[in-house]
Write an enzyme that holds these catalytic residues in place. Structure first.
Site, PDB file in Angstrom:
ATOM      1  N   HIS A 119       2.677 -39.547  20.503  1.00 63.26           N
ATOM      2  CA  HIS A 119       3.462 -39.062  19.655  1.00 63.26           C
ATOM      3  C   HIS A 119       4.709 -40.639  20.081  1.00 63.26           C
ATOM      4  CE1 HIS A 119       1.688 -36.013  19.729  1.00 63.26           C
ATOM      5  NE2 HIS A 119       2.918 -34.858  19.249  1.00 63.26           N
ATOM      6  N   GLU A 151      10.527   5.700  15.907  1.00 68.22           N
ATOM      7  CA  GLU A 151      10.994   5.311  14.947  1.00 68.22           C
ATOM      8  C   GLU A 151      11.729   6.038  14.412  1.00 68.22           C
ATOM      9  OE1 GLU A 151       8.482   5.529  10.506  1.00 68.22           O
ATOM     10  OE2 GLU A 151       7.013   7.271  12.607  1.00 68.22           O
ATOM     11  N   HIS A 152      12.632   7.365  14.468  1.00 68.70           N
ATOM     12  CA  HIS A 152      13.392   8.101  13.459  1.00 68.70           C
ATOM     13  C   HIS A 152      14.156   8.241  15.153  1.00 68.70           C
ATOM     14  CE1 HIS A 152       9.989   7.871  10.364  1.00 68.70           C
ATOM     15  NE2 HIS A 152      10.802   7.625  10.196  1.00 68.70           N
ATOM     16  N   GLN A 206       9.907  16.417  10.612  1.00 68.49           N
ATOM     17  CA  GLN A 206       9.494  15.061  10.817  1.00 68.49           C
ATOM     18  C   GLN A 206       8.063  15.761  11.475  1.00 68.49           C
ATOM     19  OE1 GLN A 206      10.038  11.936  10.416  1.00 68.49           O
ATOM     20  NE2 GLN A 206      11.409  12.449   8.368  1.00 68.49           N
ATOM     21  N   GLN A 253     -10.466  -0.303   1.028  1.00 66.38           N
ATOM     22  CA  GLN A 253     -11.080  -0.906  -0.370  1.00 66.38           C
ATOM     23  C   GLN A 253      -9.370  -1.414  -0.567  1.00 66.38           C
ATOM     24  OE1 GLN A 253     -12.234   2.002   0.993  1.00 66.38           O
ATOM     25  NE2 GLN A 253     -12.224   3.124  -1.051  1.00 66.38           N
ATOM     26  N   ASP A 303      13.729   8.422   4.827  1.00 60.50           N
ATOM     27  CA  ASP A 303      12.429   8.339   4.044  1.00 60.50           C
ATOM     28  C   ASP A 303      12.907   8.597   2.814  1.00 60.50           C
ATOM     29  OD1 ASP A 303      11.638   8.680   6.550  1.00 60.50           O
ATOM     30  OD2 ASP A 303      11.019  10.753   6.525  1.00 60.50           O
ATOM     31  N   HIS A 353       4.581  15.733   8.818  1.00 54.90           N
ATOM     32  CA  HIS A 353       4.048  14.643   7.878  1.00 54.90           C
ATOM     33  C   HIS A 353       2.870  14.297   8.659  1.00 54.90           C
ATOM     34  CE1 HIS A 353       6.989  11.373   6.618  1.00 54.90           C
ATOM     35  NE2 HIS A 353       8.311  12.096   7.609  1.00 54.90           N
ATOM     36  N   TYR A 376       0.782  -1.093   0.201  1.00 58.90           N
ATOM     37  CA  TYR A 376       0.113  -0.112   0.198  1.00 58.90           C
ATOM     38  C   TYR A 376       0.591   1.700   0.117  1.00 58.90           C
ATOM     39  CZ  TYR A 376      -4.013   3.145   1.134  1.00 58.90           C
ATOM     40  OH  TYR A 376      -4.807   4.708   0.978  1.00 58.90           O
ATOM     41  N   ASN A 391      -2.991   5.584   6.072  1.00 56.62           N
ATOM     42  CA  ASN A 391      -3.802   6.477   7.396  1.00 56.62           C
ATOM     43  C   ASN A 391      -4.105   5.833   8.870  1.00 56.62           C
ATOM     44  OD1 ASN A 391      -6.403   5.666   6.300  1.00 56.62           O
ATOM     45  ND2 ASN A 391      -6.799   7.117   5.518  1.00 56.62           N
TER      46      ASN A 391
END
Length: 435
Positions: free
Chosen positions: A407, A314-315, A246, A178, A348, A249, A117, A201
């Protein structure tokens, strides 16, 4: 340790409304298939065209991309592919003889189909197309579906070129829940994806979470996060610019500064709004800074490292002396950027490491998207008949220790067949061994 600036808004609360809407949409698409997707696309995106990008339209979109943009995309693709190929080369099939006649091994097998995506809301996420599709192809995935929401009468031309260059086999002009569902369920003539990857999102992220189990996902993603670790040697303007870059975003993208310098902290806090006022995206960045931004002054480097590992961002940028110490000491982050010459924007866009990374402290237990996410580590074993008796003896005893008689009998049978021991003989040898 003290806060020079604290967040106004607490951590993002769980959005139960989003969860309910996504669950309803997935159920509707699972039942109604392509017709349901068409209804949602028309209702949510005003889109009623074809969803599968035709070769003719793909060529027309690629032709719209300026040559300099193509060269830049190609540069980023080379960097990302080189790094991903090196990751793939670090994994290998192997076999090992653990005992005479006992061979064990592993195979690294890519999934059959990946769904990638690529967001398309406020920005055209060209780099995200490369990060997901190129990495899947470097892992050896034979079939890759890429999806991105249309902007007007088509997906963004540069995004289309990036997808094409990276090797997408099918491109869907489709976004949101979708699109994720279509890739997961194999709609519009595609095969069902084995794994879904890529940022998006809150609705896209929630759809991936709800589909997880029936399909794999890269990671649980939230809004972008970034932190800077800085000491008295850092340039306040560089720090302020990196934080704001950053924060653009989105209005819920937190950025944090951890420092041992009160002077640096006060200066950054003072100049950051002034810098944002000159930026076209400064209004977005300032909302994020106002609501989620933090500046924490620590007593020493060790406390800074502890705070950083707790946030597990994250960063993570480091603008200090002794970069090697920080590289060795830090443990929890999505991706690390060492020194003033390294900005998150490089990662990025074009430096080569992947920018699809863990958020919300998930860096405590996982890294970002990489070729391993697209690979299955499959194990195998081959036990020769002359090596079987010892393995069967131990297997039988452990099975009975656990109360699993079936077993044990599978081992007993082989013990008798390959060594000639009877069940009684085995019970004696078992008693002797434990005595």
């Amino acid at each position: 340790m003290k806060h020079i600036k604290s967040p106004v808004v607490d951590k993002v609360a769980e959005d139960t409304k989003t969860r309910g809407l996504v669950a309803e949409m997935l159920a509707t698409i699972r039942e109604g298939r392509e017709d349901a997707v068409r209804d949602y696309a028309k209702k949510l995106d005003g889109w009623s065209g074809d969803f599968v990008l035709s070769p003719q339209k793909r060529d027309a979109l690629v032709a719209q991309v300026p040559e300099q943009a193509k060269r830049d995309i190609e540069f980023a693709h080379r960097q990302i592919t080189r790094f991903a190929a090196a990751q793939r080369a670090s994994l290998s099939d192997f076999s090992i003889e653990t005992e005479p006649g006992v061979m064990l091994g592993q195979k690294c097998v890519p999934v059959d189909c990946a769904g990638c995506y690529v967001p398309g809301g406020r920005y055209a996420h060209v780099a995200s197309a490369l990060m997901s599709v190129a990495t899947a192809k470097a892992a050896g995935v034979p079939f890759v579906i890429a999806a991105s929401p249309p902007r007007g009468d088509a997906i963004d031309p540069a995004v289309c070129y990036a997808m094409t260059l990276a090797g997408a086999d099918v491109i869907l002009e489709m976004g949101g829940v979708q699109a994720v569902a279509s890739m997961a369920f194999g709609l519009f003539g595609t095969q069902p994806a084995d794994i879904l990857v890529g940022p998006g999102n809150a609705f896209v992220a929630e759809a991936k979470i709800q589909l997880f189990g029936g399909v794999g996902i890269d990671l649980f993603a939230g809004p972008t996060e970034s932190a800077v670790i800085a000491d008295e040697t850092a340039d306040p303007m560089t720090v302020a610019i990196d934080l704001l870059s950053q924060a653009e975003h989105g209005v819920n993208s937190p950025v944090w500064l951890f420092t041992t310098s009160s002077d640096l902290a006060e200066t950054v806090n003072r100049i950051l709004p002034q810098v944002a006022a000159d930026w076209p995206t400064g209004d977005v960045a300032m909302v994020s800074w106002r609501d989620y931004g933090e500046i924490i002054v620590c007593e020493d480097n060790e406390q800074m490292a502890e705070v950083s590992d707790k946030y597990a961002c994250e960063h993570l940028q480091v603008q200090t002396k002794d970069l090697e110490w920080w590289r060795d000491r830090l443990r929890n982050y999505g991706s690390l950027f060492l020194g003033e010459g390294s900005t998150v924007s490089h990662g990025d866009k074009c430096s080569g490491t992947n920018h699809i990374l863990p958020t919300r402290q998930a860096a405590r237990y996982t890294g970002g998207l990489n070729v391993m996410k697209f690979l299955k580590i499959l194990t195998w074993q081959e036990i020769a008949t002359d090596a079987d008796p010892e393995m069967s003896e131990v297997g039988s005893r452990l099975s009975r220790l656990e109360g699993m008689d079936g077993h044990a009998r599978a081992c007993d049978w082989r013990l008798q067949k390959f060594s000639g021991k009877t069940a009684f003989d085995f019970e004696v040898s078992q008693q002797e061994r434990y005595d």
